[in-house]
Design a protein around this motif. Sequence first.
Motif, mmCIF file in Angstrom:
data_model
loop_
_atom_site.group_PDB
_atom_site.id
_atom_site.type_symbol
_atom_site.label_atom_id
_atom_site.label_comp_id
_atom_site.label_asym_id
_atom_site.label_seq_id
_atom_site.Cartn_x
_atom_site.Cartn_y
_atom_site.Cartn_z
ATOM 1 N N LEU A 256 -5.346 0.975 -7.702
ATOM 2 C CA LEU A 256 -6.640 1.550 -8.072
ATOM 3 C C LEU A 256 -7.217 2.166 -6.807
ATOM 4 N N ILE A 257 -7.496 3.456 -6.852
ATOM 5 C CA ILE A 257 -8.037 4.162 -5.687
ATOM 6 C C ILE A 257 -9.510 4.462 -5.952
ATOM 7 N N ASN A 258 -10.380 4.145 -4.995
ATOM 8 C CA ASN A 258 -11.794 4.526 -5.088
ATOM 9 C C ASN A 258 -12.037 5.725 -4.183
ATOM 10 N N VAL B 172 -7.478 0.613 -3.163
ATOM 11 C CA VAL B 172 -7.293 1.420 -1.959
ATOM 12 C C VAL B 172 -8.510 2.324 -1.763
ATOM 13 N N GLY B 173 -8.936 2.486 -0.513
ATOM 14 C CA GLY B 173 -10.042 3.413 -0.236
ATOM 15 C C GLY B 173 -10.136 3.696 1.249
ATOM 16 N N ILE C 23 -4.666 4.480 -10.797
ATOM 17 C CA ILE C 23 -6.001 4.810 -11.309
ATOM 18 C C ILE C 23 -6.832 5.411 -10.179
ATOM 19 N N VAL C 24 -7.659 6.393 -10.528
ATOM 20 C CA VAL C 24 -8.620 6.936 -9.563
ATOM 21 C C VAL C 24 -10.024 6.722 -10.122
ATOM 22 N N ASP C 25 -10.759 5.800 -9.519
ATOM 23 C CA ASP C 25 -12.127 5.416 -9.897
ATOM 24 C C ASP C 25 -12.176 4.771 -11.293
ATOM 25 N N TYR D 36 -6.407 8.666 -14.417
ATOM 26 C CA TYR D 36 -5.206 7.927 -14.012
ATOM 27 C C TYR D 36 -3.970 8.802 -14.143
ATOM 28 N N VAL D 37 -2.907 8.383 -13.429
ATOM 29 C CA VAL D 37 -1.646 9.118 -13.426
ATOM 30 C C VAL D 37 -0.548 8.138 -13.857
ATOM 31 N N VAL D 38 0.239 8.545 -14.841
ATOM 32 C CA VAL D 38 1.344 7.714 -15.319
ATOM 33 C C VAL D 38 2.615 8.150 -14.586
ATOM 34 N N THR D 39 3.208 7.218 -13.822
ATOM 35 C CA THR D 39 4.445 7.534 -13.108
ATOM 36 C C THR D 39 5.610 6.825 -13.789
ATOM 37 N N SER D 40 6.825 7.022 -13.261
ATOM 38 C CA SER D 40 7.994 6.347 -13.833
ATOM 39 C C SER D 40 8.016 4.860 -13.469
#
Length: 287
Positions: A56-58, A79-80, A30-32, A21-25
Amino acid sequence: MKRITDNVYAITDIRGCNPGYVVTSDGVVIVDTPQLPTKAVAMREEILRKGPIRFLINTEHHMDHIFGNYFFARLCPVVGHEHILDNFWTSVRGVDPYSYMVEVVKKDDPQGMALMPLEKDLRVNPPAITFSHRMTLRVGDHVFELIHTPGHTRGQIAVYVPKEKVIFTGDTVFCECQTWFHSSDPDSWLRSLDILNTLDADYIIPGHGPICKKDYIPKQSALIREWVTAVAVGIAKGWSREESVEKISFLDRFPMDIGQESSGPMVQQLNVERIFDFLQGKAERFQ
Ligand SMILES: [Zn+2]
């Protein structure tokens, strides 16, 4: 989860894919998702302490990337790629997906059985937002470039985060562990690796195996070429599909990923069969 850059986290030492996962401002992307319930719930709790979940991206449809979506249902859009929906939550080698997952959880995450929903209550939570070639998501001060990278599967994508110089490649890269070809088009796969190689990145978060750098991309390409060549040479010698399965194995090259050790011979068989069919024009081409 392990911190990879200032804002990117991933875990590579659990059974299943490498979720991250990536924490943004303005929240978390999330990725998978982990396929084992206790790991999925632990990841969800960790993330919710850092902010709301925005997407959440798959990266693909295989169960080890998507089963954990259930534990994120109603928290955010998924999203996918549009083709992920062709095979989302479908049977695994003849076993219906729910029964397959119950067996996996019983064996690899016994405590997770308490978190396992009844089949009637399961929300498989497939992507509601899909795309065909590329998509850009902007969340807070981060840009996420979603790139169609067919090969390992038809609906395969990579997630590039330029600000962090990170690519989540999904199973387009299996770092230092056995590569699965069972639903692949190896020619498309090689082209996709070439595309990823043009991106400016310091870290690759592969679908399986340890975090690596871009210098692993040519190694992955070489392995795909070696596999295809091995099967093509067998066909040229007149080997049948069954003989090719008997005679071709790459098990000495890499270990299986964590928790898959006993599946080694099966993966060799699936790989040979798929590449054999592909070379005979009997498996679909993705591009
Ligand atoms: Zn996969």
